[in-house]
Motif scaffolding. Structure first.
Motif, short mmCIF file in Angstrom:
data_model
loop_
_atom_site.label_atom_id
_atom_site.label_comp_id
_atom_site.label_asym_id
_atom_site.label_seq_id
_atom_site.Cartn_x
_atom_site.Cartn_y
_atom_site.Cartn_z
N SER A 29 40.31 17.60 78.79
CA SER A 29 41.65 17.71 78.46
C SER A 29 42.44 17.40 79.55
CB SER A 29 42.14 19.20 77.78
OG SER A 29 43.41 19.09 77.60
N THR A 30 43.34 16.33 79.54
CA THR A 30 44.15 16.25 80.68
C THR A 30 45.33 16.67 80.74
OG1 THR A 30 45.16 14.43 79.53
CG2 THR A 30 43.20 13.77 80.97
N LYS A 31 45.81 17.34 79.53
CA LYS A 31 47.08 18.25 79.56
C LYS A 31 46.61 19.36 78.31
CE LYS A 31 51.99 18.55 78.35
NZ LYS A 31 53.31 17.74 77.90
N TYR A 32 46.33 20.39 78.85
CA TYR A 32 45.82 21.52 78.06
C TYR A 32 47.01 22.55 78.02
CZ TYR A 32 42.89 25.75 77.15
OH TYR A 32 42.22 26.80 76.40
N ASP A 33 47.08 23.19 76.87
CA ASP A 33 47.95 24.39 76.75
C ASP A 33 46.96 25.52 76.64
OD1 ASP A 33 49.62 26.33 75.68
OD2 ASP A 33 50.39 25.05 73.83
N PRO A 34 47.13 26.31 77.72
CA PRO A 34 46.11 27.56 77.65
C PRO A 34 46.80 28.71 76.81
CG PRO A 34 47.57 27.36 79.76
CD PRO A 34 47.78 26.11 78.85
N VAL A 35 48.07 28.57 76.47
CA VAL A 35 48.47 29.90 75.73
C VAL A 35 48.30 29.43 74.25
CG1 VAL A 35 50.56 30.67 74.89
CG2 VAL A 35 50.44 29.91 77.04
N ASN A 36 48.17 28.48 73.73
CA ASN A 36 47.94 28.02 72.27
C ASN A 36 46.27 27.59 72.29
OD1 ASN A 36 50.17 28.60 70.60
ND2 ASN A 36 51.05 27.28 72.21
N GLN A 37 45.88 27.43 73.61
CA GLN A 37 44.34 26.54 73.58
C GLN A 37 44.29 25.49 72.84
OE1 GLN A 37 41.94 30.40 72.80
NE2 GLN A 37 41.67 30.45 75.13
N VAL A 38 44.84 24.59 73.04
CA VAL A 38 44.78 23.29 72.34
C VAL A 38 44.64 21.90 73.40
CG1 VAL A 38 45.42 23.82 70.09
CG2 VAL A 38 47.32 23.08 71.77
N SER A 39 44.40 20.80 73.14
CA SER A 39 44.63 19.63 74.13
C SER A 39 45.81 18.97 73.69
CB SER A 39 43.26 18.75 74.21
OG SER A 39 43.57 17.80 74.96
N LEU A 40 46.52 18.61 74.57
CA LEU A 40 47.76 17.66 74.23
C LEU A 40 47.50 16.22 74.86
CD1 LEU A 40 50.69 20.23 75.05
CD2 LEU A 40 49.39 19.88 73.10
N GLY A 41 46.30 16.09 75.27
CA GLY A 41 46.09 14.60 75.84
C GLY A 41 44.75 14.80 76.55
N TYR A 42 44.08 13.29 76.54
CA TYR A 42 42.64 13.28 76.70
C TYR A 42 42.54 12.23 77.80
CZ TYR A 42 41.80 16.00 72.43
OH TYR A 42 41.77 17.22 71.80
N PRO A 43 41.32 12.06 78.51
CA PRO A 43 41.23 11.03 79.46
C PRO A 43 40.70 9.63 78.70
CG PRO A 43 39.07 12.29 79.41
CD PRO A 43 40.22 13.07 78.37
N ARG A 44 40.49 8.69 79.43
CA ARG A 44 40.36 7.42 78.92
C ARG A 44 39.00 7.52 78.16
NH1 ARG A 44 41.46 2.56 83.42
NH2 ARG A 44 43.83 2.68 83.66
N GLY A 45 38.96 6.57 77.15
CA GLY A 45 37.90 6.59 76.43
C GLY A 45 36.95 7.65 76.00
N TYR A 46 37.73 9.00 75.83
CA TYR A 46 37.08 10.02 75.51
C TYR A 46 36.30 9.97 73.93
CZ TYR A 46 36.27 15.36 75.20
OH TYR A 46 35.85 16.44 75.05
N PRO A 47 34.93 10.40 74.19
CA PRO A 47 34.41 10.40 72.90
C PRO A 47 34.42 11.53 71.79
CG PRO A 47 32.81 10.61 74.40
CD PRO A 47 34.11 10.68 75.19
N GLY A 48 34.85 12.57 72.53
CA GLY A 48 35.06 13.83 71.73
C GLY A 48 33.66 14.66 72.00
N ARG A 49 33.78 16.03 71.72
CA ARG A 49 32.55 16.80 71.90
C ARG A 49 31.76 16.83 70.62
NH1 ARG A 49 30.67 19.45 76.60
NH2 ARG A 49 32.56 19.52 78.10
N SER A 50 32.07 16.34 69.52
CA SER A 50 31.19 16.21 68.58
C SER A 50 30.21 14.84 68.39
CB SER A 50 31.91 15.98 67.15
OG SER A 50 32.70 14.70 67.08
#
Length: 299
Positions: A29-50
Motif C-alpha cells: 500500500s503506497t497510502k495506508y490508513d493505519p487507523v482504519n487499516q485500509v489501503s487508499l492507493g497501490y503501486p504500479r501493476g499491483y496484482p493483489g494478495r489474492s
C-alpha cells in the motif's frame, strides 16, 4: 464505512490463512490508513494478495550492486498500469503518508536495514535506471523491520509500515513518480529491492489521521487483509477531502513515545464482527507458505 470493510475482510481471513511472502519484499500500500487499516492507493501493476503468483511476479531484485539495471520491474511496473481495484493514491503537498510492506523474517532492531522514498520534483521525469538512486531526491527514509515499525515483530510475515511527507514543492494537478528502494544488503555482494509507484498530487485529498507509531502498532496486525483492493465504502471515504493549505501534518516522528514490545497474538474476533457482512464479496486469501530467506538470484 471503512470499519465495515475491515470487519468483512477479517471475517474472510478467519476462514483461512493469510497470503504471505515466499521471499523478499515490496510495497503493498503506497497510502495506508493505519487507523482504519485500509489501503487508499497501490503501486504500479499491483496484482493483489489474492494472486498466487504475486511473489514471483512482483519481487524485483538488484543482485550484486549492479551499476546499471532498470529501476522498475519491466514486467509489472514499466508503465502507470493501475486498475479500479488497485488505483493510484491521491495526495497533496505536505501530507504525511504511511506506506506498508511485509517483514518477511528480516526483523533487525540492532542494525535495521533502510528504505528510501526516491522522487524527482519534475512530473515529466521518470526513473529509468538504478544508478539514479544516487542522484534522485529523497522524500523520506524508514527502517525496514523493527519493533517500532512492525505490528507483530515475532511474526516473520508481519505487516510493517512507516511514514514520510509528500514534498511541499510538488505542484498540484500533476502526477509524480516515486520509488520505494530497500537496501537489504545482508548479502556481502549487495542486494536491493524496489517498488515503483506514482502519486496524483492535488490541492486537497483525503488526509489520514497521524498518531504516534506506538499507538498505531498496538492495534491488531491487519494480516494483509487491507491489500485486497478498493471498495465502494473506501471510495466514499476518499471523497471526504481536506486542504492543508500552507501547513502540513505532523509526522509521526514528532511524537515521543516508546515502541511497543513484541506484540502477542491479535485479539480474537467476536462472532458479531464476523457476521456483520457476508464474506463472499472478499477474495479468499491463500494458505500461508513457509517464508524463505532472501537470497540473490543466479544469473
Amino acid at each position: 464505512m471503512l470499519h465495515n470493510f475491515v470487519k468483512t475482510t477479517v471475517a474472510a481471513l478467519a476462514m483461512g490463512s493469510a497470503s504471505t511472502v515466499l521471499a523478499h519484499s515490496w510495497v503493498d500500500s503506497t497510502k495506508y490508513d493505519p487507523v482504519n487499516q485500509v489501503s487508499l492507493g497501490y503501486p504500479r501493476g499491483y496484482p493483489g494478495r489474492s494472486n498466487p503468483d504475486i511473489n514471483t511476479e512482483y519481487t524485483y531484485l538488484f543482485s550484486g550492486s549492479p551499476k546499471s539495471q532498470p529501476m522498475c520491474n519491466p514486467k509489472q511496473q514499466a508503465n502507470m498500469n493501475y486498475s479500479p481495484l488497485f488505483p493510484m493514491a491521491t495526495v497533496q503537498p505536505g501530507e504525511t503518508v504511511y506506506t506498508t510492506w511485509e517483514q518477511n523474517g528480516h526483523l533487525n532492531n540492532a542494525n535495521p536495514t533502510k528504505i528510501d522514498i526516491l522522487y524527482y520534483p519534475d512530473p515529466n521525469k521518470q526513473f529509468a535506471d538504478v544508478s539514479e538512486r544516487n542522484t534522485a531526491m529523497v522524500a523520506g527514509t524508514m527502517d525496514f523491520a523493527t519493533n517500532a515499525t512492525c505490528y507483530s515483530p515475532g511474526n516473520p510475515n508481519s505487516v510493517c509500515f512507516g511514514s514520510w511527507t509528500v514534498p511541499k514543492d510538488l505542484k498540484p494537478g500533476n502526477v509524480y513518480h516515486f520509488v520505494w528502494f530497500w537496501y537489504f544488503n545482508q548479502n556481502p555482494a549487495g542486494e536491493w529491492y524496489s517498488t515503483c509507484f506514482d502519486l496524483d498530487v492535488q490541492e486537497s485529498s483525503h488526509v489520514v489521521e497521524v498518531k504516534p507509531m506506538a499507538e498505531l502498532l498496538a492495534m491488531a496486525d491487519p494480516d494483509l487483509n487491507y491489500a485486497l483492493g478498493m471498495t465502494d465504502s473506501i471510495k466514499k471515504e476518499l471523497a471526504e477531502v481536506t486542504n492543508l493549505g500552507e501547513g502540513a501534518q505532523p509526522d509521526e516522528s514528532s511524537y515521543s513515545s516508546e515502541a511497543p514490545a513484541e506484540s502477542s497474538e491479535p485479539p480474537a474476533m467476536s462472532s458479531s464482527d464476523a457476521a456483520e457482512q457476508p464474506i463472499s464479496s472478499v477474495p479468499a486469501p491463500l494458505p500461508a507458505p513457509t517464508p524463505a530467506k532472501c537470497r540473490p538470484r543466479p544469473h
